[in-house]
Write a protein that holds these residues in place. Structure first.
Motif, PDB file in Angstrom:
ATOM      1  N   ASP A 183       0.526  -1.396  -0.205  1.00 40.29           N
ATOM      2  CA  ASP A 183      -0.145  -0.230   0.055  1.00 40.29           C
ATOM      3  C   ASP A 183       0.687   1.421   0.059  1.00 40.29           C
ATOM      4  OD1 ASP A 183      -1.961  -1.289   0.197  1.00 40.29           O
ATOM      5  OD2 ASP A 183      -2.471  -1.283   2.436  1.00 40.29           O
ATOM      6  N   ASN A 184       1.956   1.087   0.426  1.00 40.26           N
ATOM      7  CA  ASN A 184       2.432   2.267   0.993  1.00 40.26           C
ATOM      8  C   ASN A 184       3.985   2.454   0.282  1.00 40.26           C
ATOM      9  OD1 ASN A 184       2.104   4.070   3.546  1.00 40.26           O
ATOM     10  ND2 ASN A 184       1.116   1.884   3.660  1.00 40.26           N
ATOM     11  N   GLY A 185       4.039   1.458  -1.071  1.00 35.85           N
ATOM     12  CA  GLY A 185       5.535   1.654  -2.153  1.00 35.85           C
ATOM     13  C   GLY A 185       7.059   1.448  -1.388  1.00 35.85           C
ATOM     14  N   VAL A 186       6.369   0.533   0.324  1.00 39.14           N
ATOM     15  CA  VAL A 186       8.286   0.190   0.529  1.00 39.14           C
ATOM     16  C   VAL A 186       8.635  -1.189  -0.448  1.00 39.14           C
ATOM     17  CG1 VAL A 186       9.005  -0.891   2.841  1.00 39.14           C
ATOM     18  CG2 VAL A 186       7.113   0.722   2.421  1.00 39.14           C
ATOM     19  N   ALA A 187      10.379  -0.825  -0.362  1.00 36.42           N
ATOM     20  CA  ALA A 187      10.719  -1.471  -1.158  1.00 36.42           C
ATOM     21  C   ALA A 187      11.549  -2.022   0.106  1.00 36.42           C
ATOM     22  CB  ALA A 187      11.122  -1.187  -2.297  1.00 36.42           C
TER      23      ALA A 187
END
Length: 714
Positions: free
Chosen positions: A449-453
């Motif tokens: 959901d938060n674009g965490v890589a």
């Protein structure tokens, strides 16, 4: 004497026959179009000793391919002409660019295998490393009984010679200190000696010979019979500082500075809980009020929080060290401060004003625990359960809100964030043994959901990188500077509680877990124990990580930059220690979290491809050709001036260039500078061949067969 002459004569005949069988006539010069192919792979011949294991570990860490032959294994490969060389497309091929032996000759007298190796090295100018050998004329040195020394070198401060600095060890400042971690455990043993009469021997690292005015070689190059040997006369394991300092030079010497794989010295420091406050250790209760293992309602919380003066100190320290700290922040800490202080938060105002002096990482808004819902009515806590016995998990929305709200707060404050990075409070959401053996199943969707890589993890729990939904973990080393200590005396008091026995007034944890912890012999003095004991040991551990080609970050807490600022003595110890050991061309590499994650990810893909036999690399003249699977970046180290197509390859480090090159699956061609030494030698086999008498057994103290602990819990 008659037997020795016969052995040498027989060896000359064997070597001459083997040179012919290897495909290149002795004494022949080779033009570029007829130059042999030299595969970029190292042959490691092991006898199970710690020194060959250490070199193999160094090759592993760098990503340098090698083949190991264990002399102790039945059914092992036989080292003969066919094992070492063949012909590919009509061109002679050497299958190994270097040979590592346990000593100068681990084979029986008259061995055909040693003769095959000698012929191979002569024919293709292949260097040989004697990982740990006795000082003797066969290795270019006098016997130690002839004015030399045999014995412990624990605590010795060796030196790189002028030839060593001009050659393979030019990345060092000069001093090579030998560890002495325990007065009761022998850790290093060496044979110190001077070159034998008439030997073409150049010492690269030496030390004073006790009782003499001369210095004896510890590492040196012996040239004889068309061969080159790097002669190492001290024993070591892969963890010891003296090996870690010299490992790069050993590899660069034996590969001529042309090899797959790369090694750099990394150091990054994350400071967690910025803007928030950390609870304080209570020296009377021996716990931390506010934590679930402390009696509820007892003690004074008295949290630790940085001040604007601490920010000034952090910025000044960074400037003086040419180093950048990574601040992992919790925005709610500032919001709460303003709520309680009529809208004023001088710390946040100062950090925001100085925001460009630091790197910033989202640490969630309130530092909430994002795994299972915790049942804190018991100590240790356990996961709360639903009526059907299933685990109660923190919801996807709650996790996402913690991430997104903190990101929005940071962006509103103008913090230069990289939104692909995240560290959850206490690394929560990830599995925590024994209470929570699985990740929170809602964590991965919230990361999506938060674009965490890139997701920070605790190296002490999970040292390997892994995938969590869209994110890849970045394991972090916890430093033994406690989050709940702002003053040195508090740190020592808690340290004593953890690491002393019940009889000494401690918790006895070290007695209950003897496999993972060691008790102190006596409590440390709270006024001196931090500077005299904890700082040197933590410095040694962290510097060991830096010297191990390990990019993983370390982490401390904002409390350690406040009050007594107890983190700085350790950080300065690491950087001062490093600066005293390395030349200016070998700086500490200080990466941000996503770049560390990328480095670890590339290494894993490269290691998989190499292990699967999917990488081919060789040198013909001044051209290196590498083929790897598409999408797998190629890592290599080359001489300065190497080009990759029309562009320069890599970046400068330690006197060479190294780096990653993207691969589409097609062959990559690297052009070496014309000054790179040629790989084809002219050999005169009429000279006396290398003696084939087996090297005598060498002494290996206990401290070189296993790592001597640095600290009670290491």
């Amino acid at each position: 004497m008659q037997r020795t002459r016969r052995t040498i004569r027989r060896t000359v005949l064997i070597v001459g026959a083997l040179i012919a069988s290897l495909g290149l006539p002795a004494g022949t010069a080779h033009a570029e179009d007829t130059a042999p192919r030299i595969d970029l792979r190292v042959l490691v011949v092991s006898d199970g000793g710690p020194s060959t294991d250490a070199i193999a570990a160094e090759l592993d860490a760098a990503g340098t391919p090698y083949t190991e032959v264990d002399l102790q294994q039945s059914g092992r490969s036989v080292i003969d002409a066919g094992f070492l060389a063949d012909t590919v497309d009509g061109r002679p091929r050497a299958k190994f660019q270097a040979v590592v032996l346990p000593n100068d000759n681990p084979f029986p007298a008259g061995s055909a295998e040693m003769a095959a190796l000698a012929a191979y090295e002569q024919t293709y100018a292949i260097p040989q490393v004697d990982a740990y050998t006795y000082a003797r004329p066969e290795a270019g040195l006098q016997y130690p009984v002839s004015g030399g020394y045999s014995g412990s070198v624990d605590g010795v401060r060796a030196q790189v010679t002028a030839a060593g600095k001009a050659g393979p060890f030019g990345y060092l400042d000069g001093t090579v200190p030998f560890e002495d971690n325990s007065p009761t455990v022998g850790e290093s043993y060496a044979y110190l000696s001077t070159p034998a009469a008439g030997a073409d021997f150049t010492p690269y690292v030496d030390a004073p010979i006790p009782g003499q005015s001369t210095r004896g070689s510890l590492v040196g190059e012996y040239r004889h019979d068309g061969r080159r040997e790097l002669v190492v006369t001290f024993v070591y394991n892969q963890y010891q500082q003296q090996f870690r300092l010299l490992a790069r030079g050993i590899v660069e010497w034996m590969t001529g500075g042309v090899h797959l794989g790369a090694s750099r010295n990394y150091f990054a420091v994350h400071v967690d809980d910025v803007f928030a406050a950390d609870d304080r250790w209570d020296t009377q209760l021996n716990c931390t009020p506010g934590d679930i293992d402390c009696p509820q309602g007892e003690g004074v919380t008295n949290p630790i929080r940085m001040t604007p003066a601490d920010v000034d100190q952090a910025a000044a320290w960074e400037s003086s060290r040419n180093f950048t700290l990574d601040l992992a922040f919790n925005g709610a800490g500032s919001v709460d401060q303003r709520t309680d202080n009529n809208g004023v938060d001088l710390l946040a105002d100062k950090l925001i004003a100085d925001r460009d002096k630091f790197r910033w990482i989202n640490h969630t808004y309130t530092h909430a625990f994002l795994g299972c819902e915790q049942d804190t009515t018991v100590v240790p806590w356990k996961c709360a359960t639903n009526a059907d016995g299933s685990t109660k998990w923190v919801s996807r929305n709650a996790i996402s809100d913690e991430i997104a709200t903190n990101r929005a707060w940071g962006q509103a404050a103008g913090l230069p964030l990289d939104t692909s990075e995240l560290i959850t409070g206490e690394h929560s959401g990830l599995k925590v043994l024994p209470q929570q053996p699985d990740d929170n199943p809602n964590l991965a969707p919230a990361l999506t959901d938060n674009g965490v890589a890139w997701l920070g993890s605790d190296n002490s729990r999970e040292p390997d990188q892994r995938q969590v939904g869209p994110a890849t973990t970045v394991p972090r080393y916890p430093m033994n500077v406690f989050y709940n200590a702002g003053r040195a005396a508090e740190q020592v008091d808690e340290y004593n509680w953890i690491y002393t026995s019940r009889a000494q007034g401690g918790s006895g944890i070290c007695e209950d877990h003897p496999d993972t912890s060691t008790c102190l012999p006596a409590p440390l003095d709270t006024s001196t124990g931090y500077a005299d004991y904890i700082v040197p040991l933590e410095t040694r551990i962290d510097l060991g990580h830096v010297l191990s080609n390990d990019p993983k970050p370390h982490f401390i807490h904002q409390s350690n930059l406040a009050e007594d600022r107890i983190a700085y003595p350790v950080l300065d110890g690491v950087l001062d220690g490093y600066d005293a050991l390395f030349a200016d061309n070998t700086p500490v590499v200080n990466l941000r979290m996503k770049d560390i994650g990328t480095e670890l990810q590339r290494r894993a893909a490269w290691k998989t491809a190499v292990s699967a036999g999917q990488v081919t690399a060789y040198r013909i003249g001044d051209t290196v050709t590498v083929q790897a699977p598409g999408g797998v970046a190629v890592t290599a180290t080359m001489p300065t001036g190497t080009t990759d197509g029309s562009t320069g390859f890599g970046s400068a480090y330690a006197g060479e260039v190294s780096g990653w090159t993207a691969s589409t699956g097609a062959p990559l061609a690297f052009a070496l500078p014309s000054t790179t030494p040629s790989l084809c030698a002219t050999v005169d086999v009429s000279r006396k061949a290398a003696a084939t008498r087996t090297a005598p057994r060498t002494r290996v103290p206990a401290g070189a067969t296993r790592q001597v602990p640095y600290t009670p819990d290491n």
